[in-house]
Write an enzyme that holds these catalytic residues in place. Sequence first.
Site, PDB file in Angstrom:
ATOM      1  NE  ARG A   1      -5.821  26.388   8.593  1.00 47.90           N
ATOM      2  CZ  ARG A   1      -4.555  26.335   8.967  1.00 47.90           C
ATOM      3  NH1 ARG A   1      -4.058  27.290   9.738  1.00 47.90           N
ATOM      4  NH2 ARG A   1      -3.785  25.345   8.574  1.00 47.90           N
TER       5      ARG A   1
ATOM      6  CE  LYS B   1     -25.056  30.975  -3.183  1.00 53.47           C
ATOM      7  NZ  LYS B   1     -25.654  30.604  -4.468  1.00 53.47           N
TER       8      LYS B   1
ATOM      9  CD  GLU C   1     -29.924  39.081 -10.936  1.00 52.99           C
ATOM     10  OE1 GLU C   1     -30.814  38.529 -10.252  1.00 52.99           O
ATOM     11  OE2 GLU C   1     -29.082  38.447 -11.596  1.00 52.99           O
TER      12      GLU C   1
ATOM     13  CE  LYS D   1     -28.188  37.067  -2.336  1.00 52.86           C
ATOM     14  NZ  LYS D   1     -27.168  36.981  -3.364  1.00 52.86           N
TER      15      LYS D   1
ATOM     16  CD  GLU E   1     -27.360  27.918  -3.044  1.00 54.01           C
ATOM     17  OE1 GLU E   1     -26.274  27.336  -3.074  1.00 54.01           O
ATOM     18  OE2 GLU E   1     -27.827  28.554  -3.966  1.00 54.01           O
TER      19      GLU E   1
ATOM     20  NE  ARG F   1     -28.063  32.180  -1.067  1.00 53.01           N
ATOM     21  CZ  ARG F   1     -26.962  32.599  -0.479  1.00 53.01           C
ATOM     22  NH1 ARG F   1     -26.636  32.132   0.714  1.00 53.01           N
ATOM     23  NH2 ARG F   1     -26.175  33.473  -1.052  1.00 53.01           N
TER      24      ARG F   1
ATOM     25  CG  ASN G   1     -31.185  29.931  -8.443  1.00 53.70           C
ATOM     26  OD1 ASN G   1     -30.314  30.790  -8.513  1.00 53.70           O
ATOM     27  ND2 ASN G   1     -31.041  28.809  -7.768  1.00 53.70           N
TER      28      ASN G   1
ATOM     29  CG  HIS H   1     -30.776  33.230 -12.221  1.00 57.86           C
ATOM     30  ND1 HIS H   1     -31.752  34.160 -11.997  1.00 57.86           N
ATOM     31  CD2 HIS H   1     -29.598  33.860 -11.966  1.00 57.86           C
ATOM     32  CE1 HIS H   1     -31.188  35.301 -11.612  1.00 57.86           C
ATOM     33  NE2 HIS H   1     -29.879  35.140 -11.582  1.00 57.86           N
TER      34      HIS H   1
ATOM     35  CG  HIS I   1     -27.083  30.343 -14.866  1.00 55.09           C
ATOM     36  ND1 HIS I   1     -27.252  29.880 -13.582  1.00 55.09           N
ATOM     37  CD2 HIS I   1     -26.286  31.428 -14.785  1.00 55.09           C
ATOM     38  CE1 HIS I   1     -26.608  30.675 -12.758  1.00 55.09           C
ATOM     39  NE2 HIS I   1     -26.010  31.624 -13.459  1.00 55.09           N
TER      40      HIS I   1
ATOM     41  CG  HIS J   1     -26.096  37.308 -14.648  1.00 59.36           C
ATOM     42  ND1 HIS J   1     -26.188  35.933 -14.733  1.00 59.36           N
ATOM     43  CD2 HIS J   1     -26.809  37.661 -13.557  1.00 59.36           C
ATOM     44  CE1 HIS J   1     -26.914  35.492 -13.723  1.00 59.36           C
ATOM     45  NE2 HIS J   1     -27.301  36.516 -13.000  1.00 59.36           N
TER      46      HIS J   1
HETATM   47  N1  NAD Z   1     -21.757  35.935  -4.847  1.00 59.78           N
HETATM   48  C1  NAD Z   1     -22.981  36.010  -5.313  1.00 59.78           C
HETATM   49  O1  NAD Z   1     -23.957  35.720  -4.606  1.00 59.78           O
HETATM   50  C2  NAD Z   1     -23.213  36.488  -6.706  1.00 59.78           C
HETATM   51  C3  NAD Z   1     -24.493  36.839  -7.134  1.00 59.78           C
HETATM   52  C4  NAD Z   1     -24.645  37.352  -8.427  1.00 59.78           C
HETATM   53  C5  NAD Z   1     -23.541  37.490  -9.246  1.00 59.78           C
HETATM   54  N2  NAD Z   1     -22.314  37.110  -8.809  1.00 59.78           N
HETATM   55  C6  NAD Z   1     -21.117  37.258  -9.655  1.00 59.78           C
HETATM   56  O2  NAD Z   1     -20.960  38.632  -9.923  1.00 59.78           O
HETATM   57  C7  NAD Z   1     -20.288  38.792 -11.157  1.00 59.78           C
HETATM   58  C8  NAD Z   1     -21.008  39.833 -11.964  1.00 59.78           C
HETATM   59  O3  NAD Z   1     -21.002  41.048 -11.251  1.00 59.78           O
HETATM   60  P1  NAD Z   1     -21.101  42.441 -11.995  1.00 59.78           P
HETATM   61  O4  NAD Z   1     -22.247  42.433 -12.908  1.00 59.78           O
HETATM   62  O5  NAD Z   1     -21.026  43.493 -10.953  1.00 59.78           O
HETATM   63  O6  NAD Z   1     -19.819  42.421 -12.947  1.00 59.78           O
HETATM   64  P2  NAD Z   1     -18.367  43.078 -12.841  1.00 59.78           P
HETATM   65  O7  NAD Z   1     -17.834  43.024 -11.493  1.00 59.78           O
HETATM   66  O8  NAD Z   1     -17.573  42.469 -13.939  1.00 59.78           O
HETATM   67  O9  NAD Z   1     -18.648  44.608 -13.217  1.00 59.78           O
HETATM   68  C9  NAD Z   1     -19.167  44.923 -14.488  1.00 59.78           C
HETATM   69  C10 NAD Z   1     -18.292  45.945 -15.209  1.00 59.78           C
HETATM   70  O10 NAD Z   1     -18.433  47.217 -14.588  1.00 59.78           O
HETATM   71  C11 NAD Z   1     -17.152  47.768 -14.262  1.00 59.78           C
HETATM   72  N3  NAD Z   1     -17.403  48.611 -13.086  1.00 59.78           N
HETATM   73  C12 NAD Z   1     -17.630  48.233 -11.808  1.00 59.78           C
HETATM   74  N4  NAD Z   1     -17.996  49.281 -11.064  1.00 59.78           N
HETATM   75  C13 NAD Z   1     -17.979  50.360 -11.883  1.00 59.78           C
HETATM   76  C14 NAD Z   1     -18.296  51.732 -11.698  1.00 59.78           C
HETATM   77  N5  NAD Z   1     -18.755  52.206 -10.536  1.00 59.78           N
HETATM   78  N6  NAD Z   1     -18.152  52.541 -12.753  1.00 59.78           N
HETATM   79  C15 NAD Z   1     -17.749  52.066 -13.971  1.00 59.78           C
HETATM   80  N7  NAD Z   1     -17.463  50.792 -14.216  1.00 59.78           N
HETATM   81  C16 NAD Z   1     -17.590  49.937 -13.169  1.00 59.78           C
HETATM   82  C17 NAD Z   1     -16.273  46.581 -14.098  1.00 59.78           C
HETATM   83  O11 NAD Z   1     -14.909  46.914 -14.339  1.00 59.78           O
HETATM   84  C18 NAD Z   1     -16.795  45.628 -15.159  1.00 59.78           C
HETATM   85  O12 NAD Z   1     -16.247  45.944 -16.397  1.00 59.78           O
HETATM   86  C19 NAD Z   1     -20.266  37.430 -11.816  1.00 59.78           C
HETATM   87  O13 NAD Z   1     -18.967  36.883 -11.701  1.00 59.78           O
HETATM   88  C20 NAD Z   1     -21.240  36.613 -10.994  1.00 59.78           C
HETATM   89  O14 NAD Z   1     -20.902  35.240 -10.937  1.00 59.78           O
HETATM   90  C21 NAD Z   1     -22.128  36.634  -7.561  1.00 59.78           C
HETATM   91 ZN    ZN Z   2     -28.392  36.634 -11.208  1.00 57.85          ZN
END
Ligand code: NAD
Ligand code: ZN
Length: 351
Positions: free
Chosen positions: A106, A128, A170, A212, A222, A227, A231, A234, A238, A251
Amino acid sequence: MVVGPGALRPLVKKIAATGARRVVVIADAAVAAGPAAALGAALESAGVATTTLTVPSGERAKSAAEVVHLWEALAEIPADRATHVVAVGGGVVGDLAGFVAATFVRGLPVWQVPTTLVAQVDSSIGGKTGINLAAGKNLVGAFWQPLGVACDADTLATLPDREYRSGLAEVVKYGVILDAELFAWLEAHAEKVLARDTAAVSRMVVRCVDLKARVVEEDEQERTGLRAILNYGHTVGHALETLAGYGTLLHGEAVAIGMTAAARIALATGRWGVEPARRQASLLARFDLPLAAPRGLPPIAAADILSAMVRDKKTLHGKVRFVLPTAIGRVEIADDVDAAIVGQVVADLLS
Ligand SMILES: NC(=O)c1ccc[n+]([C@@H]2O[C@H](COP(=O)([O-])OP(=O)(O)OC[C@H]3O[C@@H](n4cnc5c(N)ncnc54)[C@H](O)[C@@H]3O)[C@@H](O)[C@H]2O)c1
Ligand SMILES: [Zn+2]
């Protein structure tokens, strides 16, 4: 919150100061040997027993199967409420490890060490967490605030160029929605930003984290709609990302096209002028981000984008809400945009 080169050292101190008995580092395979190993060693020397669990790279790791796998690994250690989780990786590992921490016994305290630009400026802040189902992205999750976030610009050195530029979309977004000064700074320092100059990147990340955090603070779950301004780009982004097939467009690339769509809708509805629209387009292009669907994408019809927008989980009562700029640094929310205008703008971006 610690931002800047060497951010991992103060993080270790903070974790040790909480009296945590054990830390479980959940790391993306891409950073397991680098930042995650360095962090593990530093925690051990500070007297905190550390176990590292490695997660395969890529969006597919944000799955129920991986959650079960991590829950079982935590049970085997065994982890208890005095165990802290530290997520080291991009948004995928941050969302996954955050969700595992939110649910195991939990709730375990969690810390975020984002190692992609997207994670540093966006996903690690706001609490999130979640995973994907076959039916859709981020369908299962929880709000779970980290005890702290440590962004070290130097961890971005190994990030592939396309991933880094995707994160810049972003950053541009924050400028357009909230911060004309940040936008102008990006225009003036684009070279340093692209070269990943440590000081420039740290400064940019601090600013985005602050923006942020301020938005999230006012609308954590939200509910008030504030918030929703995050978007920007997006709505169309999206839909395009989903229809192109995940992984085809990153993305941030989809968001850059989505921001271009929003800018054109704002122009067509008399919300802002040609000059700010030109500045946004030119900054995105400077960061080598797409302004329209790139060649080589599977054919997508404008009508498919429009129906995907209606299906989006952020759509309320079938009304598509757009975040539209009225100036650089200012946006408004509109849910009454003429469908013909949207259709025309989207068709132009796809042709
Ligand atoms: N929680 C939230 O508020 C929120 C907001 C935006 C996005 N997201 C989520 O985040 C995800 C996307 O995040 P992302 O773009 O970081 O993708 P990711 O975590 O897949 O990383 C992108 C790539 O970079 C590699 N990588 C990571 N750090 C590295 C480093 N220092 N050196 C070399 N390679 C590295 C990873 O292995 C991966 O292949 C999505 O699932 C999305 O839904 C969440
Ligand atoms: Zn985004």
